[in-house]
Write a protein that holds these residues in place. Structure first.
Motif, short mmCIF file in Angstrom:
data_model
loop_
_atom_site.label_atom_id
_atom_site.label_comp_id
_atom_site.label_asym_id
_atom_site.label_seq_id
_atom_site.Cartn_x
_atom_site.Cartn_y
_atom_site.Cartn_z
N GLU A 1 -5.54 8.89 -5.47
CA GLU A 1 -6.84 9.53 -5.24
C GLU A 1 -7.41 10.06 -6.55
O GLU A 1 -8.63 10.07 -6.75
CB GLU A 1 -6.69 10.67 -4.23
N GLY A 2 -6.51 10.49 -7.46
CA GLY A 2 -6.97 10.96 -8.75
C GLY A 2 -7.68 9.87 -9.53
O GLY A 2 -8.71 10.12 -10.17
N ALA A 3 -7.14 8.65 -9.44
CA ALA A 3 -7.78 7.53 -10.13
C ALA A 3 -9.14 7.23 -9.53
O ALA A 3 -10.10 6.94 -10.25
CB ALA A 3 -6.88 6.29 -10.05
N VAL A 4 -9.24 7.30 -8.20
CA VAL A 4 -10.52 7.06 -7.53
C VAL A 4 -11.53 8.12 -7.96
O VAL A 4 -12.70 7.82 -8.23
CB VAL A 4 -10.35 7.06 -6.00
N SER A 5 -11.10 9.37 -8.02
CA SER A 5 -11.99 10.45 -8.43
C SER A 5 -12.54 10.21 -9.83
O SER A 5 -13.74 10.42 -10.09
CB SER A 5 -11.24 11.78 -8.39
N ALA B 1 -9.76 9.08 -0.26
CA ALA B 1 -8.42 8.71 0.23
C ALA B 1 -8.41 7.28 0.76
O ALA B 1 -7.46 6.52 0.51
CB ALA B 1 -7.97 9.69 1.30
N ALA B 2 -9.46 6.92 1.50
CA ALA B 2 -9.54 5.57 2.07
C ALA B 2 -9.72 4.52 0.96
O ALA B 2 -9.14 3.43 1.03
CB ALA B 2 -10.69 5.48 3.06
N ILE B 3 -10.50 4.87 -0.06
CA ILE B 3 -10.68 3.95 -1.19
C ILE B 3 -9.37 3.75 -1.92
O ILE B 3 -9.00 2.63 -2.30
CB ILE B 3 -11.77 4.48 -2.14
#
Length: 218
Positions: free
Chosen positions: A179-183, A169-171
């Motif tokens: 958050e999906g993109a970060v995952s 979330a922080a990223i």
């Protein structure tokens, strides 16, 4: 929370001690040299060690070496390095140790009180607190001998933010993405580095740093 503090500059050591005390930490030893730090760690088992890399008498890497030795004797002892220098060899050894909290901050990049106190709490609780410049130097020094060259620029950004101890979330908030993109980015990072992904952010960070500490062919 009991703290052993090692810093050779009196005014800085006194300032850090007062700052920690004002936030409820108990300074059980505040020392200015390598031998004094060794003696303090023989006498006490603190909740966290806050240490400079370069301490008298040699002003080379005593602080970090003594902290590593203390972690070997007291498995999981949290260590927060506060220095002007990135000592790459011992930094990789410290950060690749999966037992206990670790941190490495650069003095001139600690910009406010809350940033420092948050880092101390995070490391004492078993987490990580790493300056992006430290991670950048470790990544650069290993770029030619690891699979890091396979990472995209965005994946490097995500890896650096993960190494700071940030959640997905922080990223996402930092990079202005979902958050999906970060995952998806983190999954690609671990796949390219040959590492198993984990929901535990601290374990992910330590796994990446452990990989960076590997020598070619291992």
């Amino acid at each position: 929370m009991r703290v052993v503090l090692a810093e050779d500059l009196f005014l800085l050591r006194d300032g850090i001690s007062n700052l920690l005390s004002s936030h409820g930490f108990e300074i059980i030893a505040s020392v200015g040299s390598g031998p004094e730090l060794e003696e303090a760690l023989r006498q006490h088992v603190p909740d966290i060690v806050v240490v400079d890399v370069r301490l008298p008498p040699s002003h080379t890497d005593e602080g970090l070496r003594i902290a590593l030795s203390a972690r070997r004797e007291n498995r999981g002892l949290p260590v927060l390095v506060l220095s002007q220098h990135v000592e790459q060899l011992y930094a990789r050894e410290l950060l690749s140790d999966s037992a206990g909290g670790v941190g490495y901050l650069l003095k001139d990049r600690v910009l406010n009180e809350s940033q420092f106190i948050e880092a101390v709490h995070r490391v004492a609780a078993g987490g990580t607190a790493l300056d992006p410049e430290v991670i950048s130097k470790l990544l650069t020094s290993n770029a030619g001998t690891t699979s890091l060259a396979a990472l995209t620029a965005r994946e490097i950004e995500v890896l650096q933010l993960m190494a700071e101890g940030r959640s997905n979330a922080a990223i996402a908030a930092r990079l202005y993405v979902s958050e999906g993109a970060v995952s998806k980015h983190t999954t690609r990072v671990f796949n390219k580095l040959g590492l198993a992904a984990s929901d535990d952010d601290n374990r992910r960070v330590l796994a990446v740093l452990a990989y960076l500490n590997r020598t070619p062919g291992t």
